[in-house]
Enzyme design. Structure first.
Site, PDB file in Angstrom:
ATOM      1  N   HIS A   1       1.358  34.554 -35.345  1.00 53.23           N
ATOM      2  CA  HIS A   1       1.076  33.101 -34.945  1.00 53.23           C
ATOM      3  C   HIS A   1       1.736  31.996 -35.987  1.00 53.23           C
ATOM      4  O   HIS A   1       1.659  32.372 -37.347  1.00 53.23           O
ATOM      5  CB  HIS A   1      -0.507  32.756 -34.820  1.00 53.23           C
ATOM      6  CG  HIS A   1      -1.099  33.563 -33.930  1.00 53.23           C
ATOM      7  ND1 HIS A   1      -1.438  34.732 -33.845  1.00 53.23           N
ATOM      8  CD2 HIS A   1      -1.478  33.075 -32.685  1.00 53.23           C
ATOM      9  CE1 HIS A   1      -1.841  35.333 -33.030  1.00 53.23           C
ATOM     10  NE2 HIS A   1      -2.131  34.343 -31.850  1.00 53.23           N
TER      11      HIS A   1
ATOM     12  N   ASP B   1       3.032  32.534 -31.641  1.00 57.84           N
ATOM     13  CA  ASP B   1       2.101  31.636 -30.770  1.00 57.84           C
ATOM     14  C   ASP B   1       1.656  30.396 -31.588  1.00 57.84           C
ATOM     15  O   ASP B   1       1.232  30.532 -32.832  1.00 57.84           O
ATOM     16  CB  ASP B   1       1.023  32.432 -30.318  1.00 57.84           C
ATOM     17  CG  ASP B   1       1.490  33.276 -29.075  1.00 57.84           C
ATOM     18  OD1 ASP B   1       2.577  33.581 -28.964  1.00 57.84           O
ATOM     19  OD2 ASP B   1       0.248  34.115 -28.501  1.00 57.84           O
TER      20      ASP B   1
END
Length: 205
Positions: free
Chosen positions: A174, A33
């Site tokens: 992430h 992400d």
């Protein structure tokens, strides 16, 4: 554990979102992400290529706009793209119309086929219902590694992968400034461990 692997009652808030894929298949779905950014995404791409693994990148539209070469490189290497809003907007403070407009703005750039993950895993009931009715596939997660947390060491992030991954897990990392130092220490080991456990790596169709 309520963070790393969401409890059943949390999943009830979004009953038609995708929290986990089939438990009958020895496979996991890696997701990253918040990128793409030059400080993190190239390293992650190189690790994935070295281990012959494909992943899904839920991108912030404005990052893809600022770094089009990284956006193109992720696609060139065969990874899946998902929508993570244009400005990483929160689902609590933004009104439904503004939130949905931000998502659509990102989609105009990203062309994800309406694959979406809400920042912070929350979007509110009205936004959720509207997106469901407009044919978005909303992807949550089965394992949050917490690679972004200042409270966890790299080893603890690795331990989260090993402790909570299971058949069909959607695993969230992430490609961000908060995470990259930890990922440089543990991402290759985490992915190799998953391989050694017999997991295949899949992306969303």
């Amino acid at each position: 554990m309520i963070i790393e692997q969401p409890a059943r009652f949390l999943r009830w808030f979004y009953p038609h979102a995708i929290w986990r894929m089939s438990h009958r298949e020895r496979a996991v779905y890696l997701t990253f992400d918040d990128g793409p950014i030059p400080e993190a995404t190239p390293y992650i791409l190189d690790v994935l290529e070295r281990l012959d693994i494909k992943a899904t990148f839920f991108m912030v539209g404005d990052n893809a706009r600022k770094y089009p070469h990284l956006f193109d490189e992720v696609k060139k290497r065969g990874h899946r793209i998902g929508n993570h809003t244009f400005n990483h907007v929160g689902g609590v403070i933004y009104r439904a119309w503004n939130y949905l407009s931000n998502v659509e703005k990102a989609e105009e750039l990203l062309h994800t086929g309406r694959l979406f993950r809400p920042p912070h895993g929350w979007m509110g009931p009205i936004k959720y219902r509207v997106m469901r009715h407009t044919k978005w596939r909303i992807v949550m997660w089965d394992v949050v590694t917490r690679d972004y947390s200042n409270l966890l060491s790299p080893q603890e992030v690795l331990d989260n992968v090993k402790r909570y991954s299971r058949n069909g897990s959607i695993i969230t990392f992430h490609d961000s400034l908060k995470s990259i130092d930890k990922l440089k220490e543990i991402l290759p080991e985490a992915l190799q461990w998953l391989k050694d456990q017999g997991y295949a790596f899949k992306v969303f169709e």
